[in-house]
Motif scaffolding. Structure first.
Motif, PDB file in Angstrom:
ATOM      1  N   LYS A 180       0.849  -1.192   0.000  1.00  0.00           N
ATOM      2  CA  LYS A 180       0.000   0.000   0.000  1.00  0.00           C
ATOM      3  C   LYS A 180       0.882   1.240   0.000  1.00  0.00           C
ATOM      4  N   SER A 181       0.613   2.142  -0.915  1.00  0.00           N
ATOM      5  CA  SER A 181       1.452   3.333  -1.044  1.00  0.00           C
ATOM      6  C   SER A 181       1.440   4.179   0.227  1.00  0.00           C
ATOM      7  N   SER A 182       0.369   4.075   1.011  1.00  0.00           N
ATOM      8  CA  SER A 182       0.246   4.895   2.204  1.00  0.00           C
ATOM      9  C   SER A 182       0.872   4.250   3.441  1.00  0.00           C
ATOM     10  N   SER A 183       1.336   3.002   3.292  1.00  0.00           N
ATOM     11  CA  SER A 183       1.865   2.299   4.466  1.00  0.00           C
ATOM     12  C   SER A 183       3.179   2.940   4.913  1.00  0.00           C
ATOM     13  N   ASP A 184       3.353   3.041   6.200  1.00  0.00           N
ATOM     14  CA  ASP A 184       4.555   3.645   6.779  1.00  0.00           C
ATOM     15  C   ASP A 184       5.199   2.625   7.704  1.00  0.00           C
ATOM     16  N   LEU A 185       6.270   2.018   7.241  1.00  0.00           N
ATOM     17  CA  LEU A 185       6.939   0.955   7.987  1.00  0.00           C
ATOM     18  C   LEU A 185       7.377   1.438   9.377  1.00  0.00           C
ATOM     19  N   LEU A 186       8.005   2.599   9.416  1.00  0.00           N
ATOM     20  CA  LEU A 186       8.537   3.099  10.682  1.00  0.00           C
ATOM     21  C   LEU A 186       7.439   3.335  11.714  1.00  0.00           C
ATOM     22  N   SER A 187       6.360   4.003  11.318  1.00  0.00           N
ATOM     23  CA  SER A 187       5.306   4.329  12.287  1.00  0.00           C
ATOM     24  C   SER A 187       4.635   3.071  12.826  1.00  0.00           C
ATOM     25  N   GLU A 188       4.440   2.054  11.959  1.00  0.00           N
ATOM     26  CA  GLU A 188       3.783   0.822  12.409  1.00  0.00           C
ATOM     27  C   GLU A 188       4.686   0.019  13.355  1.00  0.00           C
ATOM     28  N   VAL A 189       5.985  -0.005  13.052  1.00  0.00           N
ATOM     29  CA  VAL A 189       6.912  -0.717  13.930  1.00  0.00           C
ATOM     30  C   VAL A 189       6.998  -0.025  15.284  1.00  0.00           C
ATOM     31  N   LEU A 190       7.094   1.297  15.279  1.00  0.00           N
ATOM     32  CA  LEU A 190       7.184   2.029  16.544  1.00  0.00           C
ATOM     33  C   LEU A 190       5.910   1.882  17.369  1.00  0.00           C
ATOM     34  N   GLU A 191       4.765   1.834  16.687  1.00  0.00           N
ATOM     35  CA  GLU A 191       3.495   1.642  17.391  1.00  0.00           C
ATOM     36  C   GLU A 191       3.457   0.285  18.065  1.00  0.00           C
ATOM     37  N   GLU A 192       3.928  -0.741  17.375  1.00  0.00           N
ATOM     38  CA  GLU A 192       3.890  -2.103  17.906  1.00  0.00           C
ATOM     39  C   GLU A 192       4.910  -2.312  19.030  1.00  0.00           C
ATOM     40  N   THR A 193       6.006  -1.555  18.987  1.00  0.00           N
ATOM     41  CA  THR A 193       7.078  -1.754  19.975  1.00  0.00           C
ATOM     42  C   THR A 193       7.105  -0.664  21.042  1.00  0.00           C
ATOM     43  N   GLY A 194       6.052   0.143  21.131  1.00  0.00           N
ATOM     44  CA  GLY A 194       6.004   1.189  22.148  1.00  0.00           C
ATOM     45  C   GLY A 194       7.039   2.273  21.944  1.00  0.00           C
ATOM     46  N   GLY A 195       7.402   2.512  20.683  1.00  0.00           N
ATOM     47  CA  GLY A 195       8.368   3.558  20.347  1.00  0.00           C
ATOM     48  C   GLY A 195       9.818   3.158  20.503  1.00  0.00           C
ATOM     49  N   LEU A 196      10.086   1.882  20.839  1.00  0.00           N
ATOM     50  CA  LEU A 196      11.465   1.445  21.097  1.00  0.00           C
ATOM     51  C   LEU A 196      12.196   0.946  19.859  1.00  0.00           C
ATOM     52  N   GLY A 197      11.459   0.473  18.848  1.00  0.00           N
ATOM     53  CA  GLY A 197      12.102  -0.154  17.696  1.00  0.00           C
ATOM     54  C   GLY A 197      12.342  -1.638  17.956  1.00  0.00           C
ATOM     55  N   VAL A 198      12.790  -2.348  16.939  1.00  0.00           N
ATOM     56  CA  VAL A 198      12.983  -3.806  17.047  1.00  0.00           C
ATOM     57  C   VAL A 198      14.436  -4.136  17.373  1.00  0.00           C
ATOM     58  N   ASP A 199      14.633  -5.302  17.967  1.00  0.00           N
ATOM     59  CA  ASP A 199      15.992  -5.752  18.282  1.00  0.00           C
ATOM     60  C   ASP A 199      16.717  -6.251  17.038  1.00  0.00           C
ATOM     61  N   LEU A 200      15.953  -6.871  16.117  1.00  0.00           N
ATOM     62  CA  LEU A 200      16.567  -7.530  14.963  1.00  0.00           C
ATOM     63  C   LEU A 200      15.756  -7.265  13.701  1.00  0.00           C
ATOM     64  N   VAL A 201      16.450  -7.098  12.582  1.00  0.00           N
ATOM     65  CA  VAL A 201      15.801  -6.994  11.269  1.00  0.00           C
ATOM     66  C   VAL A 201      16.498  -7.955  10.318  1.00  0.00           C
ATOM     67  N   ILE A 202      15.711  -8.728   9.580  1.00  0.00           N
ATOM     68  CA  ILE A 202      16.260  -9.587   8.523  1.00  0.00           C
ATOM     69  C   ILE A 202      15.585  -9.194   7.219  1.00  0.00           C
ATOM     70  N   ASP A 203      16.378  -8.789   6.228  1.00  0.00           N
ATOM     71  CA  ASP A 203      15.788  -8.383   4.942  1.00  0.00           C
ATOM     72  C   ASP A 203      16.040  -9.449   3.884  1.00  0.00           C
ATOM     73  N   SER A 204      15.396  -9.275   2.749  1.00  0.00           N
ATOM     74  CA  SER A 204      15.643 -10.152   1.600  1.00  0.00           C
ATOM     75  C   SER A 204      16.043  -9.292   0.409  1.00  0.00           C
ATOM     76  N   GLY A 205      16.680  -8.161   0.693  1.00  0.00           N
ATOM     77  CA  GLY A 205      17.070  -7.189  -0.325  1.00  0.00           C
ATOM     78  C   GLY A 205      16.581  -5.805   0.066  1.00  0.00           C
ATOM     79  N   VAL A 206      17.337  -4.780  -0.296  1.00  0.00           N
ATOM     80  CA  VAL A 206      16.959  -3.408   0.031  1.00  0.00           C
ATOM     81  C   VAL A 206      17.130  -2.505  -1.180  1.00  0.00           C
ATOM     82  N   ARG A 207      16.469  -1.349  -1.116  1.00  0.00           N
ATOM     83  CA  ARG A 207      16.683  -0.304  -2.120  1.00  0.00           C
ATOM     84  C   ARG A 207      17.806   0.594  -1.631  1.00  0.00           C
ATOM     85  N   LEU A 208      18.791   0.782  -2.482  1.00  0.00           N
ATOM     86  CA  LEU A 208      19.907   1.647  -2.108  1.00  0.00           C
ATOM     87  C   LEU A 208      19.643   3.102  -2.472  1.00  0.00           C
ATOM     88  N   HIS A 209      18.794   3.311  -3.507  1.00  0.00           N
ATOM     89  CA  HIS A 209      18.502   4.664  -3.970  1.00  0.00           C
ATOM     90  C   HIS A 209      17.009   4.801  -4.211  1.00  0.00           C
TER      91      HIS A 209
END
Length: 347
Positions: free
Chosen positions: A200-229
């Motif tokens: 969804k174009s309106s989805s905000d990864l950061l805000s949803e993660v912070l909401e779920e973790t009480g503003g602390l962020g996650v301990d671990l992230v595992i990706d399957s590829g990222v955008r560099l630019h």
């Protein structure tokens, strides 16, 4: 006897996959096992990696995740005997294609396969299981109570990471790339804490993660590829990948990021943010287990644990529909074009 091989393209030309006749030596090596292959998994071939480690051949064997039955053992083999069911991953420099009816392989690359597991299931899931173990245990060192974000949880690798993390009492968040994947991930048991719809174009990864973790962020992230630019958003497939800055932003203090992006480039602002969080990054390359024999015992322990957890139902990979050998060339071409695609050939 026929096997599948890759004829690497010149410069940027696409590699060509061909069926070639091949023969085995008459005499087995001291620690070699002769295996009748029942199923072989096909994963994307990393030609750049092979070149970097000095493996350059006109014809490169294709298909390394195998499951089958032992036919014959060398004079010094102690782990196996004829008629044992086995599974394993051929090393990078193996002269054999896993799609041959019979292959020779060192006993130290094989483990016993539980009878209740099908050869197709094991061959299709072994590589993803190894990658998940390497990411979660070797790099991230997960423990009960940790919070983990798995990018693209519906992919074979992502799903294995989720199931393994849940088994160890880790709170899991994940992302979905389509409405169908979103529904699938929400219905998983054991369940994940939150599924974030990045399609969804309106989805905000950061805000949803912070909401779920009480503003602390996650301990671990595992990706399957990222955008560099940001410009990579023109690529429909990469459009769903997270930007590197987004991943660093969702990490909590002392967090750890395991990346599959082999050409990751971090700019000074990215490094500064990692420094402020005292966070770290490591690169996931599951090939190191067979490229070096320094931790061979640990590698075999991982393979054994993977098949045992599959047999016990802890790891439940999505079943890959097996294709016959005559369709192997077309199947491999599809796998090579699509990084997350998998295929299994039944012999």
């Amino acid at each position: 006897m026929k096997g599948l091989f890759c004829r690497a393209g010149v410069s940027d030309a696409e590699p060509k996959f061909v069926i070639q006749e091949t023969n085995l030596p008459e005499v087995l090596g001291s620690h070699q096992v002769r295996v009748q292959v029942k199923a072989c998994g096909l994963s994307q071939l990393d030609l750049k990696l092979l070149s970097d480690v000095g493996i350059q051949r006109d014809l490169i064997p294709v298909g390394r995740e195998v499951a089958g039955v032992v036919l014959q053992v060398g004079p010094k083999v102690t782990f196996f005997q004829p008629e044992d069911e086995v599974a394993g991953i051929l090393p990078l420099d193996s002269p054999c294609s896993g799609l041959c009816e019979v292959i020779d392989i060192e006993e130290h690359y094989l483990v016993q396969k539980p009878e209740k597991l099908s050869s197709v299931c094991v061959a299709g899931a072994l590589r993803d299981g190894l990658s998940a173990y390497t990411a979660l245990h070797t790099h991230a060192r997960i423990a009960a109570g940790h919070t983990l974000l798995v990018m693209d949880g519906a992919s074979p690798f992502g799903l294995t990471c989720i199931q393994l993390a849940c088994y160890h009492g880790v709170k899991v968040l994940t992302t979905s790339h389509s409405p169908q994947q979103h529904t699938f991930l929400e219905q998983l048991r054991p369940s994940v804490a939150r599924v974030i719809p990045v399609y969804k174009s309106s989805s905000d990864l950061l805000s949803e993660v912070l909401e779920e973790t009480g503003g602390l962020g996650v301990d671990l992230v595992i990706d399957s590829g990222v955008r560099l630019h940001e410009a990579e958003e023109d690529d429909e497939e990469k459009k769903l990948f997270p930007h590197k800055h987004d991943i660093i932003s969702v990490l909590g203090v002392g967090g750890h990021w395991v990346t599959s992006q082999h050409d990751l480039q971090l700019d000074p602002p990215d490094c500064r943010l990692l420094y402020l969080k005292s966070a770290s990054v490591s690169f996931l390359n599951p090939e190191v287990w067979t490229a070096s024999s320094a931790q061979q015992g640990r590698y075999l322990h991982i393979l054994k644990d993977i098949v045992e957890k599959m047999s016990a139902g802890v790891l439940r990979p999505q079943a890959e529909e097996a294709v016959p050998l005559y369709e192997a060339t077309v199947a491999m071409e599809t796998v090579q074009r699509h990084q997350k695609k998998k295929a299994v050939v039944q012999l």
